[in-house]
Design an enzyme around this catalytic site. Sequence first.
Site, PDB file in Angstrom:
ATOM      1  N   ASP A 119      -1.489  -3.084  -3.553  1.00 29.02           N
ATOM      2  CA  ASP A 119      -1.266  -2.733  -2.155  1.00 29.02           C
ATOM      3  C   ASP A 119      -0.052  -3.493  -1.630  1.00 29.02           C
ATOM      4  OD1 ASP A 119      -1.688  -2.053   0.616  1.00 29.02           O
ATOM      5  OD2 ASP A 119      -3.849  -1.990   0.254  1.00 29.02           O
TER       6      ASP A 119
ATOM      7  N   GLU B  41      -4.356   6.554   0.163  1.00 28.15           N
ATOM      8  CA  GLU B  41      -3.196   6.518   1.066  1.00 28.15           C
ATOM      9  C   GLU B  41      -2.039   7.430   0.651  1.00 28.15           C
ATOM     10  OE1 GLU B  41      -3.259   5.261   3.989  1.00 28.15           O
ATOM     11  OE2 GLU B  41      -4.817   3.715   3.969  1.00 28.15           O
TER      12      GLU B  41
ATOM     13  N   ASP C 173      -4.913  -6.210   3.723  1.00 24.69           N
ATOM     14  CA  ASP C 173      -6.107  -5.496   4.199  1.00 24.69           C
ATOM     15  C   ASP C 173      -7.254  -6.452   4.523  1.00 24.69           C
ATOM     16  OD1 ASP C 173      -4.709  -3.180   3.959  1.00 24.69           O
ATOM     17  OD2 ASP C 173      -5.766  -2.422   2.200  1.00 24.69           O
TER      18      ASP C 173
ATOM     19  N   ASP D  68      -3.596   1.566  -3.806  1.00 27.43           N
ATOM     20  CA  ASP D  68      -2.991   2.105  -2.593  1.00 27.43           C
ATOM     21  C   ASP D  68      -1.561   2.503  -2.968  1.00 27.43           C
ATOM     22  OD1 ASP D  68      -1.544   2.360  -0.151  1.00 27.43           O
ATOM     23  OD2 ASP D  68      -2.986   1.083   0.877  1.00 27.43           O
TER      24      ASP D  68
ATOM     25  N   HIS E 221      -0.222  -4.341   1.451  1.00 25.93           N
ATOM     26  CA  HIS E 221      -0.877  -5.078   2.533  1.00 25.93           C
ATOM     27  C   HIS E 221      -2.115  -5.807   2.014  1.00 25.93           C
ATOM     28  CE1 HIS E 221       1.089  -1.409   4.086  1.00 25.93           C
ATOM     29  NE2 HIS E 221       1.495  -2.193   5.065  1.00 25.93           N
TER      30      HIS E 221
ATOM     31  N   HIS F 297      -7.420   3.901   2.919  1.00 25.60           N
ATOM     32  CA  HIS F 297      -7.984   2.797   2.141  1.00 25.60           C
ATOM     33  C   HIS F 297      -9.277   2.243   2.727  1.00 25.60           C
ATOM     34  CE1 HIS F 297      -6.359  -0.289  -1.031  1.00 25.60           C
ATOM     35  NE2 HIS F 297      -7.543   0.184  -1.344  1.00 25.60           N
TER      36      HIS F 297
ATOM     37  N   ASP G 113       0.975   2.882  -1.347  1.00 28.46           N
ATOM     38  CA  ASP G 113       2.067   2.138  -0.713  1.00 28.46           C
ATOM     39  C   ASP G 113       2.367   0.821  -1.420  1.00 28.46           C
ATOM     40  OD1 ASP G 113       0.468   0.015   0.338  1.00 28.46           O
ATOM     41  OD2 ASP G 113       0.223   0.992   2.271  1.00 28.46           O
TER      42      ASP G 113
ATOM     43  N   HIS H 210      -8.349   0.902   7.997  1.00 27.13           N
ATOM     44  CA  HIS H 210      -7.750   0.851   6.653  1.00 27.13           C
ATOM     45  C   HIS H 210      -7.038  -0.482   6.411  1.00 27.13           C
ATOM     46  CE1 HIS H 210      -3.383   2.566   7.436  1.00 27.13           C
ATOM     47  NE2 HIS H 210      -3.736   1.679   8.338  1.00 27.13           N
TER      48      HIS H 210
END
Length: 311
Positions: free
Chosen positions: A126, A274, A130, A229, A128, A99, A231, A143
């Site tokens: 996402d 990702e 980030d 992303d 996260h 990412h 994830d 990332h």
Amino acid sequence: MNKTAVSLIGAPTDIGAGTTGSRMGPDALRVAGIAGAIAQFGIDVRDCGNVGGPANPGLPAIDGFRHLPEIVEWNRAVHDAFYAELSDARLPILLGGDHSLAIGSISAVARHCRERKKKLRVLWFDAHADFNTATLTPSGNIHGMPVACLCGHGPQELIELAGQVPALSAKDVRQIGIRSVDEGEKRMVHDMGIDVFDMRFIDETGMRHAMELALALIGPDTHLHVSLDVDFLDPDIAPGVGTTVRGGPTYREAQLCMEMIADTGRLASLDIVELNPALDVRNRTTELAVDLIESLFGKSTLMRKRPGGIY
């Protein structure tokens, strides 16, 4: 933006991640038929191949950043490739890669929007936030820093890619599906005023409501960029990522997100990042990613009216 012309741009690197393997993401998406999945809607798909960059040296962090010079090189290549396709009135899709590459793709989008006086909306799917920085990061993996860099908090070489600092305003970003935020990040995200629809919000109000808010006030003068992303998804349905976090959106919730974006007719650029085939189970995650992209470009169970009464 010409919605009937799409350009695929691969960036096969995991240089910004802590786990190797996402460098295989672009080829996995191609093998799973991403070009055909988009072309079935009458869209001209041009595969621009892969941009190049340094190999992953696997080194520890220096001054809070791992592999900064190499990541700058990768992101400059992504920026230039993305900007060229936008300038050619095509819809670019970044096939990642980790990412950190979104710094390059979204910097190009921000530059393009600024030159054409268009509003920008970034939907950041996402697990996260980030929004780490060199002083906050527990790992130094970049990332975990792209949103911070795009909002002007990061190394000079990355925050300047768009030609101005910051590349975009925090108010241009909507984060969806967040469920893992480092302690220092929490304060940064709060202070920056980013709209975050985390999993608790989604649990309490529903994905439809979250997406209605995330897409609010998007109009004909808005460039909509989606940064997906993988994830973001619950690892039960998408195990092929390096940083799994339990409790993510279900298959149907993820499909609803993509379908509601398609309904706006405003999608103008996209990251898919990702995806880690080395950690996947029987190609499930790659196939799901392509399935979601089909929905993003218009696959639906029934014919549905878009705003304005258009099918």
